[in-house]
Motif scaffolding. Structure first.
Motif, PDB file in Angstrom:
ATOM      1  N   UNK A  31      -6.567   5.384  -6.252  1.00 48.75           N
ATOM      2  CA  UNK A  31      -6.293   5.836  -7.614  1.00 48.75           C
ATOM      3  C   UNK A  31      -7.443   6.661  -8.178  1.00 48.75           C
ATOM      4  N   UNK A  32      -7.154   7.417  -9.244  1.00 50.93           N
ATOM      5  CA  UNK A  32      -8.234   8.016 -10.014  1.00 50.93           C
ATOM      6  C   UNK A  32      -9.066   6.871 -10.602  1.00 50.93           C
ATOM      7  N   UNK A  33     -10.303   7.155 -11.001  1.00 45.88           N
ATOM      8  CA  UNK A  33     -11.191   6.047 -11.337  1.00 45.88           C
ATOM      9  C   UNK A  33     -10.862   5.378 -12.670  1.00 45.88           C
ATOM     10  N   UNK A  34     -11.158   4.075 -12.694  1.00 46.65           N
ATOM     11  CA  UNK A  34     -11.190   3.305 -13.933  1.00 46.65           C
ATOM     12  C   UNK A  34     -12.658   3.223 -14.328  1.00 46.65           C
ATOM     13  N   UNK A  43      -6.683  -6.279 -19.028  1.00 43.37           N
ATOM     14  CA  UNK A  43      -5.793  -5.959 -17.912  1.00 43.37           C
ATOM     15  C   UNK A  43      -5.034  -4.658 -18.154  1.00 43.37           C
ATOM     16  N   UNK A  44      -4.680  -4.379 -19.398  1.00 45.62           N
ATOM     17  CA  UNK A  44      -3.895  -3.174 -19.679  1.00 45.62           C
ATOM     18  C   UNK A  44      -4.642  -1.900 -19.286  1.00 45.62           C
ATOM     19  N   UNK A  49      -4.061   3.090 -15.842  1.00 48.85           N
ATOM     20  CA  UNK A  49      -4.444   4.053 -14.815  1.00 48.85           C
ATOM     21  C   UNK A  49      -3.625   3.864 -13.543  1.00 48.85           C
ATOM     22  N   UNK A  50      -3.312   2.634 -13.219  1.00 48.37           N
ATOM     23  CA  UNK A  50      -2.592   2.318 -11.978  1.00 48.37           C
ATOM     24  C   UNK A  50      -1.350   1.492 -12.308  1.00 48.37           C
TER      25      UNK A  50
END
Length: 341
Positions: A31-34, A43-44, A49-50
């Protein structure tokens, strides 16, 4: 051979992951970064992002997605990795490669390659924070201003317990300018010979089957990560695996499916920009993509875009996944996002 779909911040998000993995050939996505700073994210934040986490961590086509974290605080990254692990991701990936200036100024991404000791601490803390069955991997460039500590950084990651390392074959200073220095990946891989369980994946400047074959030959890596090449040619992964190609006729329903995602996730005034952003890549492989880009590049009217899609048969064969509340937050326009990493 495994083919990984690269994380590309501001471009290759959940919408494009869903569409591109429908074509086949991709074995896993990152995934693109968090972004992790100094707080424990709710958690949201991970679901935003994913959103595939609501689907067992898989894209609609059944391709697993590994979630990438970016930051420089070992303790905070470890806490967030532990929370993420509770959402059953297909592993935790750590970003040591993003070259974006705003990220590096915040002490994230490629700038950390000047601090192998800190990289070791980050990977070690994250590895200890998540259950043993959760894979911890990393992505790095060859360095920040030069590649003098590439081996030291790779060894720091391996010694800290990561089981996979993707190496983008350029430094931050190189940006995305050709060429990619695949020979340096081979040298870094050789330096990791004392860690036979560490898988090294080559990344950078793979736009064709010939590129992929040459990259594997030069680097000695069995597995590859592809990003811009797959966005430009959605059939690239299939072609590399000698399983076929994707024609423009087959791309059209993908454009329709992507547009449905855009309508669901992007503010109305930015929707045309997202479609044109992808067409800007597609036109480099498909002559019809150039014609489509020319038709739409001056329009920001949603009605015009939708009329064009309808007239050209670009209707989705199946709509976007029902990620509902995970996709509720509207995302910014491409110009407001970070550069691809």
């Amino acid at each position: 051979m495994n083919l990984l779909l690269a994380p590309m911040e501001g471009l290759l998000d959940a919408s494009l992951r869903d569409v591109l993995t429908r074509t086949g050939g991709i074995d896993r996505c990152v995934s693109e970064f968090v972004r992790v700073t100094d707080t424990l994210l709710p958690e949201r934040a991970f679901y935003r992002v994913v959103p595939e986490l609501h689907n067992g961590g898989f894209t609609r086509a059944g391709v697993p997605v590994r979630v990438q974290l970016l930051g420089s605080d070992p303790a905070c990254l470890a806490d967030n990795a532990a929370r993420l692990a509770g959402l059953s991701p297909h592993g935790v990936d750590l970003n040591f490669g993003c070259p974006a200036k705003c990220v590096n100024q915040s002490r994230g991404g490629a700038v950390l390659l000047d601090e192998p000791e800190l990289i070791h601490t980050i990977v070690s803390r994250v590895r200890k924070a998540v259950p043993a069955h959760v894979v911890v991997s990393a992505k790095m460039r060859l360095g920040f201003n030069d590649d003098s500590v590439a081996e030291a950084c790779a060894l720091a990651i391996a010694q800290a317990g990561a089981s996979e390392l993707v190496i983008h074959a350029r430094t931050k200073a190189h940006g995305y300018r050709p060429p990619a220095y695949w020979d340096r990946i081979a040298e870094v891989k050789s330096a990791l010979s004392g860690f036979p369980a560490m898988k090294v994946v080559a990344n950078g400047e793979i736009f064709s089957v010939a590129d992929a074959l040459r990259c594997r030959e030069v680097t000695g890596c069995d597995d590859l990560m592809i990003g811009r090449g797959m966005v430009t040619n959605p059939g690239l992964a299939l072609a590399i695996k000698a399983q076929g190609a994707v024609s423009w006729t087959q791309v059209l329903p993908l454009l329709g499916a992507f547009w449905e995602h855009v309508v669901e996730r992007v503010e109305r005034r930015h929707r045309a920009g997202r479609l044109k952003q992808w067409l800007n890549y597609l036109r480099n492989h498909y002559p019809e993509g150039q014609a489509a880009f020319d038709d739409l590049r001056l329009s920001n009217e949603v009605a015009h875009i939708e009329a064009w899609l309808l007239a050209h048969g670009a209707t989705a064969q199946a709509g976007p996944p029902n990620w509902a509340h995970a996709s509720a937050a509207m995302v910014p326009a491409p110009a407001e996002m970070e550069l691809p990493c």
